[in-house]
Enzyme design. Structure first.
Site, short mmCIF file in Angstrom:
data_model
loop_
_atom_site.label_atom_id
_atom_site.label_comp_id
_atom_site.label_asym_id
_atom_site.label_seq_id
_atom_site.Cartn_x
_atom_site.Cartn_y
_atom_site.Cartn_z
N GLY A 134 -5.78 13.50 1.03
CA GLY A 134 -6.82 13.99 2.23
C GLY A 134 -7.85 14.83 1.31
N HIS A 177 7.46 12.28 3.43
CA HIS A 177 6.03 12.29 3.01
C HIS A 177 5.87 13.69 2.82
CE1 HIS A 177 1.87 12.75 3.90
NE2 HIS A 177 1.60 11.49 3.55
N GLU A 188 3.79 15.81 3.45
CA GLU A 188 3.50 16.83 4.82
C GLU A 188 4.72 17.31 5.63
OE1 GLU A 188 0.62 14.37 6.56
OE2 GLU A 188 -0.70 14.55 4.67
N SER A 213 -6.14 9.29 -1.19
CA SER A 213 -7.45 9.14 -1.10
C SER A 213 -7.92 7.81 -1.49
CB SER A 213 -8.13 10.08 -1.88
OG SER A 213 -8.05 11.41 -1.36
N ASN A 265 -0.51 4.94 7.20
CA ASN A 265 0.04 6.12 7.72
C ASN A 265 -1.04 6.92 8.65
OD1 ASN A 265 1.45 8.58 8.37
ND2 ASN A 265 1.52 9.01 6.45
N TRP A 266 -0.81 6.52 10.03
CA TRP A 266 -1.75 7.21 10.97
C TRP A 266 -1.54 8.72 11.13
CZ3 TRP A 266 -2.88 3.30 15.29
CH2 TRP A 266 -2.86 2.08 14.96
N LYS A 267 -0.57 9.51 10.67
CA LYS A 267 -0.36 10.84 10.89
C LYS A 267 -0.41 11.04 12.36
CE LYS A 267 -1.36 11.24 6.28
NZ LYS A 267 -2.04 12.09 5.00
N GLY A 314 -3.97 6.99 4.28
CA GLY A 314 -4.02 7.84 5.43
C GLY A 314 -5.44 7.74 5.97
N GLY A 315 -6.28 8.58 5.76
CA GLY A 315 -7.79 8.46 6.58
C GLY A 315 -8.33 7.15 6.45
P1 13P Z 1 -5.10 9.92 2.50
O1 13P Z 1 -5.43 8.53 2.18
O2 13P Z 1 -5.93 10.31 3.65
O3 13P Z 1 -5.40 10.81 1.24
O4 13P Z 1 -3.68 9.91 2.77
C1 13P Z 1 -2.64 9.48 1.91
C2 13P Z 1 -1.37 9.87 2.66
O5 13P Z 1 -0.93 10.98 2.83
C3 13P Z 1 -0.78 8.67 3.28
O6 13P Z 1 0.70 8.95 3.60
#
Ligand code: 13P
Length: 250
Positions: A173, A95, A97, A213, A9-11, A234-235
């Site tokens: 995150g 999600h 967020e 994470s 998920n590149w956000k 994510g990251g």
């Molecule tokens: P991180 O891997 O950056 O913690 O993010 C996880 C995430 O929200 C994937 O959708």
């Protein structure tokens, strides 16, 4: 047999040029991973580029969100039909967020799920508790409610198009990941809840991803757990090398 899946998920990261560069890197680094389905979810403006760039590669492109309505006066929104028209057949919904910053409720998400399924899309449905829920030992009932209100209304036949992603908000995150035991405990609880709401066969078939994470140095021990079928990253998905290391950990 349920599928193993590694999804990125590149956000709200990577412009068009950066997207092209990361995708071409990913093609060579994860294009031949056999052990899992690989999914990437760039931002809306780069989805078309991603489908073009990945033609012929064994990597699925997903959207990060979509609107529940078919079309109409919803300034700034994106419909299922728009996504389908550029060959996007998978969408992340719910999600944390979106829930926290954009007010998406379980009830709204249930509508989005219905619209996506109606368009024959695959839904990656996200949910998970916040830190205070875990501290007050409320995390199991909270997660069960998110599932009941957001997705347990769908027809049993729709489950072949559903992927679940358990993402404890306190682990997103933050660098703080759920321990493999905590992930397994919750994933087993989720599978059991699906078994109760539907049946054991559906529960056994659905892929449940862990997100929060996940990094190259912790992926293997998390993915080793029997009810963890992969990850939503994510990251670490923003760098081809670390995403490939995570994909190879499966
Ligand atoms: P991180 O891997 O950056 O913690 O993010 C996880 C995430 O929200 C994937 O959708």
């Amino acid at each position: 047999m349920r599928k193993k899946i590694i999804a990125g998920n590149w956000k709200m990261n990577k412009n068009l040029i950066e997207t092209g560069a990361l995708l071409s890197d990913l093609k060579s680094k994860v294009g031949n991973v056999q052990a899992a389905e690989i999914i990437v979810a760039p931002t809306f403006t780069n989805l078309h580029k991603a489908t073009e760039e990945l033609k012929g590669a064994d990597i699925t492109v997903a959207a990060q969100n979509m609107h529940q309505a078919e079309n109409g006066a919803y300034t700034g929104e994106i419909s299922a039909d728009m996504l389908k028209s550029i060959d996007i057949n998978t969408v992340i919904l719910g999600h944390s967020e979106r829930r926290a910053y954009f007010g998406e409720t379980d009830e709204l998400l249930a509508q989005k799920v219905d619209t996506a399924l109606k368009h024959n899309m695959t839904v990656i449905f996200c949910f998970g508790e916040e830190l205070q829920d875990r501290k007050s030992n409320n995390h199991f009932s909270l997660v069960e409610n998110q599932l009941k209100n957001g997705i347990f209304h769908v027809d049993p036949s729709a489950w072949k198009n559903i992927i679940l992603a358990y993402e404890p908000v306190w682990a997103i995150g933050t660098g703080e990941t759920a321990s493999p035991e905590q992930a397994q405990e919750m994933h087993a609880f989720i599978r059991n809840a699906i078994g109760k709401a539907y049946n054991q066969e559906i529960a056994d078939e659905v892929s449940i991803l862990y997100g929060g994470s996940v990094k190259p140095n912790n992926a293997e021990e998390i993915f080793a757990k029997p009810d963890v079928d992969g990850g939503l990253i994510g990251g670490a998905a923003l760098d081809a090398e670390s995403f490939a290391a995570i994909a190879n950990a499966i």
